[in-house]
Design a protein around this motif. Sequence first.
Motif, PDB file in Angstrom:
ATOM      1  N   UNK A  53       0.813  -0.787  -0.133  1.00 56.10           N
ATOM      2  CA  UNK A  53       0.232  -0.102   0.653  1.00 56.10           C
ATOM      3  C   UNK A  53       0.955   1.100   0.390  1.00 56.10           C
ATOM      4  N   UNK A  54       0.070   1.812  -0.483  1.00 57.21           N
ATOM      5  CA  UNK A  54       1.249   3.907  -0.675  1.00 57.21           C
ATOM      6  C   UNK A  54       0.286   4.800   0.445  1.00 57.21           C
ATOM      7  N   UNK A  55       0.813   5.962   0.739  1.00 61.52           N
ATOM      8  CA  UNK A  55      -0.053   7.031   1.236  1.00 61.52           C
ATOM      9  C   UNK A  55       0.527   8.317   0.681  1.00 61.52           C
ATOM     10  N   UNK A  56       0.212   8.934   1.274  1.00 64.32           N
ATOM     11  CA  UNK A  56       0.510  10.513   1.267  1.00 64.32           C
ATOM     12  C   UNK A  56       0.270  11.367   2.393  1.00 64.32           C
ATOM     13  N   UNK A  57       2.286  11.839   2.764  1.00 63.80           N
ATOM     14  CA  UNK A  57       1.814  12.643   4.300  1.00 63.80           C
ATOM     15  C   UNK A  57       1.753  13.472   3.894  1.00 63.80           C
ATOM     16  N   UNK A  58       0.248  14.378   4.837  1.00 67.74           N
ATOM     17  CA  UNK A  58      -0.182  15.860   5.287  1.00 67.74           C
ATOM     18  C   UNK A  58       0.917  16.764   4.538  1.00 67.74           C
ATOM     19  N   UNK A  59       0.145  18.062   3.749  1.00 70.02           N
ATOM     20  CA  UNK A  59       1.939  18.953   3.758  1.00 70.02           C
ATOM     21  C   UNK A  59       1.565  19.504   4.899  1.00 70.02           C
ATOM     22  N   UNK A  60       0.743  20.166   6.105  1.00 68.63           N
ATOM     23  CA  UNK A  60       1.459  20.388   7.788  1.00 68.63           C
ATOM     24  C   UNK A  60       2.682  19.248   8.254  1.00 68.63           C
ATOM     25  N   UNK A  61       2.767  18.585   8.248  1.00 69.30           N
ATOM     26  CA  UNK A  61       3.176  17.217   8.809  1.00 69.30           C
ATOM     27  C   UNK A  61       4.952  17.186   8.002  1.00 69.30           C
ATOM     28  N   UNK A  62       5.688  17.099   9.098  1.00 64.92           N
ATOM     29  CA  UNK A  62       7.038  16.678   8.839  1.00 64.92           C
ATOM     30  C   UNK A  62       7.678  15.237   8.888  1.00 64.92           C
ATOM     31  N   UNK A  63       8.643  15.025   7.903  1.00 69.41           N
ATOM     32  CA  UNK A  63       9.500  13.690   8.614  1.00 69.41           C
ATOM     33  C   UNK A  63       9.793  13.497   9.329  1.00 69.41           C
ATOM     34  N   UNK A  64      10.020  13.080  10.715  1.00 68.03           N
ATOM     35  CA  UNK A  64      10.309  12.671  11.955  1.00 68.03           C
ATOM     36  C   UNK A  64      11.978  11.761  11.714  1.00 68.03           C
ATOM     37  N   UNK A  65      13.098  11.863  12.793  1.00 66.36           N
ATOM     38  CA  UNK A  65      14.295  11.253  12.039  1.00 66.36           C
ATOM     39  C   UNK A  65      13.706   9.532  12.081  1.00 66.36           C
ATOM     40  N   UNK A  66      14.756   8.796  11.313  1.00 64.65           N
ATOM     41  CA  UNK A  66      14.320   7.124  11.562  1.00 64.65           C
ATOM     42  C   UNK A  66      14.369   6.343  13.234  1.00 64.65           C
ATOM     43  N   UNK A  67      13.171   5.502  12.838  1.00 60.94           N
ATOM     44  CA  UNK A  67      13.030   4.866  14.830  1.00 60.94           C
ATOM     45  C   UNK A  67      12.555   3.464  14.366  1.00 60.94           C
ATOM     46  N   UNK A  68      13.403   2.863  15.122  1.00 59.24           N
ATOM     47  CA  UNK A  68      13.615   1.335  15.404  1.00 59.24           C
ATOM     48  C   UNK A  68      11.708   0.591  15.150  1.00 59.24           C
ATOM     49  N   UNK A  69      11.626  -0.449  14.099  1.00 59.65           N
ATOM     50  CA  UNK A  69      10.546  -0.876  13.943  1.00 59.65           C
ATOM     51  C   UNK A  69       9.559   0.707  13.342  1.00 59.65           C
ATOM     52  N   UNK A  70      10.033   1.299  13.142  1.00 66.35           N
ATOM     53  CA  UNK A  70       9.078   1.664  12.473  1.00 66.35           C
ATOM     54  C   UNK A  70       8.822   2.607  10.426  1.00 66.35           C
ATOM     55  N   UNK A  71       7.974   2.657  10.298  1.00 62.89           N
ATOM     56  CA  UNK A  71       8.632   2.500   8.493  1.00 62.89           C
ATOM     57  C   UNK A  71       8.505   3.957   8.239  1.00 62.89           C
ATOM     58  N   UNK A  72       7.561   5.384   9.265  1.00 60.26           N
ATOM     59  CA  UNK A  72       8.205   6.683   9.745  1.00 60.26           C
ATOM     60  C   UNK A  72       7.168   7.037  10.222  1.00 60.26           C
ATOM     61  N   UNK A  73       8.040   8.244  10.789  1.00 65.65           N
ATOM     62  CA  UNK A  73       7.418   9.044  11.757  1.00 65.65           C
ATOM     63  C   UNK A  73       7.409  10.595  11.337  1.00 65.65           C
ATOM     64  N   UNK A  74       5.564  11.003  11.559  1.00 64.66           N
ATOM     65  CA  UNK A  74       5.074  12.074  11.068  1.00 64.66           C
ATOM     66  C   UNK A  74       5.700  13.659  12.209  1.00 64.66           C
ATOM     67  N   UNK A  75       6.000  14.435  12.576  1.00 63.55           N
ATOM     68  CA  UNK A  75       6.159  15.726  13.142  1.00 63.55           C
ATOM     69  C   UNK A  75       4.833  16.366  13.299  1.00 63.55           C
ATOM     70  N   UNK A  76       3.715  16.276  13.916  1.00 62.37           N
ATOM     71  CA  UNK A  76       2.771  16.930  13.431  1.00 62.37           C
ATOM     72  C   UNK A  76       3.154  18.391  14.440  1.00 62.37           C
ATOM     73  N   UNK A  77       2.370  19.930  13.867  1.00 63.60           N
ATOM     74  CA  UNK A  77       2.772  20.722  14.564  1.00 63.60           C
ATOM     75  C   UNK A  77       1.741  20.844  15.616  1.00 63.60           C
ATOM     76  N   UNK A  78       2.246  21.733  16.522  1.00 59.09           N
ATOM     77  CA  UNK A  78       1.369  22.223  17.919  1.00 59.09           C
ATOM     78  C   UNK A  78       0.117  23.406  17.715  1.00 59.09           C
ATOM     79  N   UNK A  79      -0.972  22.794  18.570  1.00 58.66           N
ATOM     80  CA  UNK A  79      -2.191  24.128  17.771  1.00 58.66           C
ATOM     81  C   UNK A  79      -1.722  24.822  19.121  1.00 58.66           C
ATOM     82  N   UNK A  80      -2.345  26.424  18.492  1.00 57.04           N
ATOM     83  CA  UNK A  80      -1.837  27.173  19.670  1.00 57.04           C
ATOM     84  C   UNK A  80      -2.416  26.988  20.802  1.00 57.04           C
TER      85      UNK A  80
END
Length: 201
Positions: A53-80
């Motif tokens: 399967x494939x998916x598209x990362x939301x534009x507001x999210x950023x790629x986080x560093x590689x982590x053990x046992x993870x395909x990907x990690x996305x960093x989500x901005x804090x709300x006000x």
Amino acid sequence: MKQLAILVALIGLILPACNTKKETEPPKELQTPPPSAMPEGHPGLGITSVAGVQWTKPARWTEGPARTMRVATYVVPAAEGDAEGGECGVFYFGSGQGGDVQMNIDRWAQQFENPRGPERTTKAVNGLNVVMVKIAGTYLAPGGPMMQATGKHENYRLLGAIVAAPEGSVFFKLTGPAKTIGAAERDFDSLVASLRAVSPR
């Protein structure tokens, strides 16, 4: 002599035209290919794939560093008003691995103290079966090799999606302060909506 003078004059007109073309056209290696020429899964498009399967990362999210046992990690901005943002981890353990859907929902619920939920719904996304999960409460922030609690985070939320991919289950787990996750819920839904099966190469 007259013919030689005409020839010299023509050369003088041709050379500046050639130089102008070289100055206005960037080198081929610096030219960006059109979108249609970009390969499927190109990082610049924010597309990731695993387990068929494939998916598209939301534009507001950023790629986080590689982590053990993870395909990907996305960093989500804090709300006000929130001191920290959220995080979306994507997990794939292999075909037939990682436990069944209910086992994983129960495990996510156990990562909260006095959880509200879990709420579970099922839907089809581009021919894929997806189980959506919502949990709220005091998050125990599991970490380390044994996934032990690392601290208590009050008023947290979890949004989860468990995808029945062709090569095994893929797990999406978004956690963070309630306000931040509320603001990111539409992004999470768009990520899930972008899921689709990919043909093996």
